[in-house]
Design a protein around this motif. Sequence first.
Motif, PDB file in Angstrom:
ATOM      1  N   PRO A  87       0.795  -1.224   0.000  1.00  0.00           N
ATOM      2  CA  PRO A  87       0.000   0.000   0.000  1.00  0.00           C
ATOM      3  C   PRO A  87       0.835   1.286   0.000  1.00  0.00           C
ATOM      4  CG  PRO A  87       0.107  -0.886   2.201  1.00  0.00           C
ATOM      5  CD  PRO A  87       0.814  -1.876   1.296  1.00  0.00           C
ATOM      6  N   ARG A  88       2.118   1.188   0.314  1.00  0.00           N
ATOM      7  CA  ARG A  88       2.951   2.383   0.437  1.00  0.00           C
ATOM      8  C   ARG A  88       3.477   2.841  -0.918  1.00  0.00           C
ATOM      9  NH1 ARG A  88       6.935   2.551   5.259  1.00  0.00           N
ATOM     10  NH2 ARG A  88       6.433   4.721   4.987  1.00  0.00           N
ATOM     11  N   LYS A  89       3.449   4.136  -1.101  1.00  0.00           N
ATOM     12  CA  LYS A  89       3.987   4.749  -2.315  1.00  0.00           C
ATOM     13  C   LYS A  89       5.216   5.557  -1.917  1.00  0.00           C
ATOM     14  CE  LYS A  89       0.600   3.058  -4.576  1.00  0.00           C
ATOM     15  NZ  LYS A  89       0.797   1.667  -4.855  1.00  0.00           N
ATOM     16  N   HIS A  90       6.256   5.508  -2.735  1.00  0.00           N
ATOM     17  CA  HIS A  90       7.493   6.218  -2.440  1.00  0.00           C
ATOM     18  C   HIS A  90       7.739   7.258  -3.529  1.00  0.00           C
ATOM     19  CE1 HIS A  90       7.884   2.349  -0.322  1.00  0.00           C
ATOM     20  NE2 HIS A  90       8.527   3.062   0.570  1.00  0.00           N
ATOM     21  N   PRO A  91       7.616   8.549  -3.179  1.00  0.00           N
ATOM     22  CA  PRO A  91       7.892   9.592  -4.170  1.00  0.00           C
ATOM     23  C   PRO A  91       9.356   9.512  -4.624  1.00  0.00           C
ATOM     24  CG  PRO A  91       6.924  10.519  -2.168  1.00  0.00           C
ATOM     25  CD  PRO A  91       7.210   9.082  -1.902  1.00  0.00           C
ATOM     26  N   GLU A  92       9.596   9.919  -5.844  1.00  0.00           N
ATOM     27  CA  GLU A  92      10.947   9.844  -6.412  1.00  0.00           C
ATOM     28  C   GLU A  92      11.958  10.606  -5.553  1.00  0.00           C
ATOM     29  OE1 GLU A  92      13.393   7.908  -8.712  1.00  0.00           O
ATOM     30  OE2 GLU A  92      11.240   7.716  -8.928  1.00  0.00           O
ATOM     31  N   GLN A  93      11.558  11.731  -4.981  1.00  0.00           N
ATOM     32  CA  GLN A  93      12.460  12.512  -4.120  1.00  0.00           C
ATOM     33  C   GLN A  93      12.881  11.696  -2.897  1.00  0.00           C
ATOM     34  OE1 GLN A  93      10.797  16.149  -2.594  1.00  0.00           O
ATOM     35  NE2 GLN A  93      12.790  16.945  -1.977  1.00  0.00           N
ATOM     36  N   ALA A  94      11.962  10.953  -2.311  1.00  0.00           N
ATOM     37  CA  ALA A  94      12.291  10.116  -1.151  1.00  0.00           C
ATOM     38  C   ALA A  94      13.239   8.992  -1.553  1.00  0.00           C
ATOM     39  CB  ALA A  94      11.017   9.548  -0.533  1.00  0.00           C
ATOM     40  N   ILE A  95      13.034   8.407  -2.727  1.00  0.00           N
ATOM     41  CA  ILE A  95      13.923   7.351  -3.224  1.00  0.00           C
ATOM     42  C   ILE A  95      15.321   7.906  -3.438  1.00  0.00           C
ATOM     43  CG2 ILE A  95      14.373   5.753  -5.131  1.00  0.00           C
ATOM     44  CD1 ILE A  95      12.088   4.892  -3.235  1.00  0.00           C
ATOM     45  N   ASN A  96      15.421   9.112  -4.002  1.00  0.00           N
ATOM     46  CA  ASN A  96      16.723   9.742  -4.213  1.00  0.00           C
ATOM     47  C   ASN A  96      17.449   9.983  -2.895  1.00  0.00           C
ATOM     48  OD1 ASN A  96      16.328   9.781  -6.985  1.00  0.00           O
ATOM     49  ND2 ASN A  96      15.521  11.864  -6.994  1.00  0.00           N
ATOM     50  N   LYS A  97      16.730  10.460  -1.878  1.00  0.00           N
ATOM     51  CA  LYS A  97      17.335  10.673  -0.555  1.00  0.00           C
ATOM     52  C   LYS A  97      17.801   9.348   0.042  1.00  0.00           C
ATOM     53  CE  LYS A  97      15.011  14.880   0.949  1.00  0.00           C
ATOM     54  NZ  LYS A  97      14.133  15.471   1.970  1.00  0.00           N
ATOM     55  N   LEU A  98      16.992   8.333  -0.088  1.00  0.00           N
ATOM     56  CA  LEU A  98      17.341   7.017   0.441  1.00  0.00           C
ATOM     57  C   LEU A  98      18.564   6.455  -0.280  1.00  0.00           C
ATOM     58  CD1 LEU A  98      16.718   4.694   2.331  1.00  0.00           C
ATOM     59  CD2 LEU A  98      14.983   3.919   0.727  1.00  0.00           C
ATOM     60  N   GLU A  99      18.600   6.613  -1.580  1.00  0.00           N
ATOM     61  CA  GLU A  99      19.740   6.143  -2.367  1.00  0.00           C
ATOM     62  C   GLU A  99      21.029   6.842  -1.918  1.00  0.00           C
ATOM     63  OE1 GLU A  99      21.104   5.685  -7.038  1.00  0.00           O
ATOM     64  OE2 GLU A  99      19.182   6.603  -6.551  1.00  0.00           O
ATOM     65  N   ASN A 100      20.969   8.165  -1.731  1.00  0.00           N
ATOM     66  CA  ASN A 100      22.141   8.907  -1.268  1.00  0.00           C
ATOM     67  C   ASN A 100      22.572   8.449   0.120  1.00  0.00           C
ATOM     68  OD1 ASN A 100      22.256  10.422  -3.613  1.00  0.00           O
ATOM     69  ND2 ASN A 100      20.991  12.074  -2.781  1.00  0.00           N
ATOM     70  N   SER A 101      21.606   8.205   0.995  1.00  0.00           N
ATOM     71  CA  SER A 101      21.907   7.747   2.348  1.00  0.00           C
ATOM     72  C   SER A 101      22.581   6.380   2.327  1.00  0.00           C
ATOM     73  CB  SER A 101      20.621   7.694   3.171  1.00  0.00           C
ATOM     74  OG  SER A 101      20.882   7.190   4.455  1.00  0.00           O
ATOM     75  N   ILE A 102      22.086   5.477   1.496  1.00  0.00           N
ATOM     76  CA  ILE A 102      22.672   4.139   1.385  1.00  0.00           C
ATOM     77  C   ILE A 102      24.107   4.244   0.874  1.00  0.00           C
ATOM     78  CG2 ILE A 102      22.578   1.953   0.117  1.00  0.00           C
ATOM     79  CD1 ILE A 102      19.476   2.197   0.275  1.00  0.00           C
ATOM     80  N   GLN A 103      24.332   5.111  -0.112  1.00  0.00           N
ATOM     81  CA  GLN A 103      25.683   5.268  -0.653  1.00  0.00           C
ATOM     82  C   GLN A 103      26.636   5.863   0.382  1.00  0.00           C
ATOM     83  OE1 GLN A 103      25.214   7.515  -4.276  1.00  0.00           O
ATOM     84  NE2 GLN A 103      24.488   5.744  -5.420  1.00  0.00           N
ATOM     85  N   GLU A 104      26.142   6.805   1.177  1.00  0.00           N
ATOM     86  CA  GLU A 104      27.009   7.472   2.152  1.00  0.00           C
ATOM     87  C   GLU A 104      27.250   6.631   3.403  1.00  0.00           C
ATOM     88  OE1 GLU A 104      27.306  11.677   4.633  1.00  0.00           O
ATOM     89  OE2 GLU A 104      25.879  11.496   2.978  1.00  0.00           O
ATOM     90  N   TYR A 105      26.207   5.976   3.917  1.00  0.00           N
ATOM     91  CA  TYR A 105      26.312   5.288   5.204  1.00  0.00           C
ATOM     92  C   TYR A 105      26.273   3.761   5.099  1.00  0.00           C
ATOM     93  CZ  TYR A 105      25.241   9.967   6.821  1.00  0.00           C
ATOM     94  OH  TYR A 105      25.261  11.314   7.037  1.00  0.00           O
ATOM     95  N   ASN A 106      26.161   3.247   3.907  1.00  0.00           N
ATOM     96  CA  ASN A 106      26.028   1.807   3.648  1.00  0.00           C
ATOM     97  C   ASN A 106      24.620   1.326   3.952  1.00  0.00           C
ATOM     98  OD1 ASN A 106      28.680   1.356   2.700  1.00  0.00           O
ATOM     99  ND2 ASN A 106      29.411   1.451   4.820  1.00  0.00           N
ATOM    100  N   PHE A 107      24.415   0.067   3.728  1.00  0.00           N
ATOM    101  CA  PHE A 107      23.092  -0.540   3.806  1.00  0.00           C
ATOM    102  C   PHE A 107      23.081  -1.485   4.995  1.00  0.00           C
ATOM    103  CE2 PHE A 107      19.883  -3.613   2.373  1.00  0.00           C
ATOM    104  CZ  PHE A 107      18.891  -2.758   1.958  1.00  0.00           C
ATOM    105  N   THR A 108      22.314  -1.166   6.023  1.00  0.00           N
ATOM    106  CA  THR A 108      22.318  -2.017   7.214  1.00  0.00           C
ATOM    107  C   THR A 108      20.965  -2.640   7.537  1.00  0.00           C
ATOM    108  OG1 THR A 108      21.890  -0.126   8.641  1.00  0.00           O
ATOM    109  CG2 THR A 108      24.194  -0.712   8.268  1.00  0.00           C
ATOM    110  N   ASN A 109      19.924  -2.217   6.870  1.00  0.00           N
ATOM    111  CA  ASN A 109      18.588  -2.722   7.161  1.00  0.00           C
ATOM    112  C   ASN A 109      18.154  -3.643   6.013  1.00  0.00           C
ATOM    113  OD1 ASN A 109      16.115  -3.095   8.266  1.00  0.00           O
ATOM    114  ND2 ASN A 109      15.422  -0.993   8.053  1.00  0.00           N
ATOM    115  N   PRO A 110      18.015  -4.940   6.274  1.00  0.00           N
ATOM    116  CA  PRO A 110      17.704  -5.866   5.182  1.00  0.00           C
ATOM    117  C   PRO A 110      16.280  -5.709   4.650  1.00  0.00           C
ATOM    118  CG  PRO A 110      17.618  -7.002   7.271  1.00  0.00           C
ATOM    119  CD  PRO A 110      18.111  -5.615   7.554  1.00  0.00           C
ATOM    120  N   ILE A 111      16.105  -6.199   3.450  1.00  0.00           N
ATOM    121  CA  ILE A 111      14.781  -6.271   2.839  1.00  0.00           C
ATOM    122  C   ILE A 111      14.195  -7.624   3.228  1.00  0.00           C
ATOM    123  CG2 ILE A 111      13.552  -6.397   0.631  1.00  0.00           C
ATOM    124  CD1 ILE A 111      15.783  -4.604  -0.527  1.00  0.00           C
ATOM    125  N   LEU A 112      12.966  -7.630   3.717  1.00  0.00           N
ATOM    126  CA  LEU A 112      12.310  -8.884   4.094  1.00  0.00           C
ATOM    127  C   LEU A 112      11.575  -9.434   2.882  1.00  0.00           C
ATOM    128  CD1 LEU A 112      10.860  -7.890   7.568  1.00  0.00           C
ATOM    129  CD2 LEU A 112      13.044  -8.982   7.048  1.00  0.00           C
TER     130      LEU A 112
END
Length: 65
Positions: free
Chosen positions: A24-49
């Motif tokens: 049911p959740r929608k992710h605006p492109e701006q939020a995806i871009n912020k998340l992508e930048n965060s993952i690149q800067e701080y790495n990925f620590t929260n797994p996808i279930l």
Amino acid sequence: MAKEQALKIEYRPIESLNPHPKNPRKHPEQAINKLENSIQEYNFTNPILVSSDGLVLAGHGRLKA
């Protein structure tokens, strides 16, 4: 009573994961871009279930990023 299953961690290719069609959740492109930048800067620590058949249960935004 159902038998408990242990948590199983496994690495899968991104291409093998499929967004759940009833997510049911929608992710605006701006939020995806912020998340992508965060993952690149701080790495990925929260797994996808993911279900055993590859449907994403939690982490649609992380998958898209």
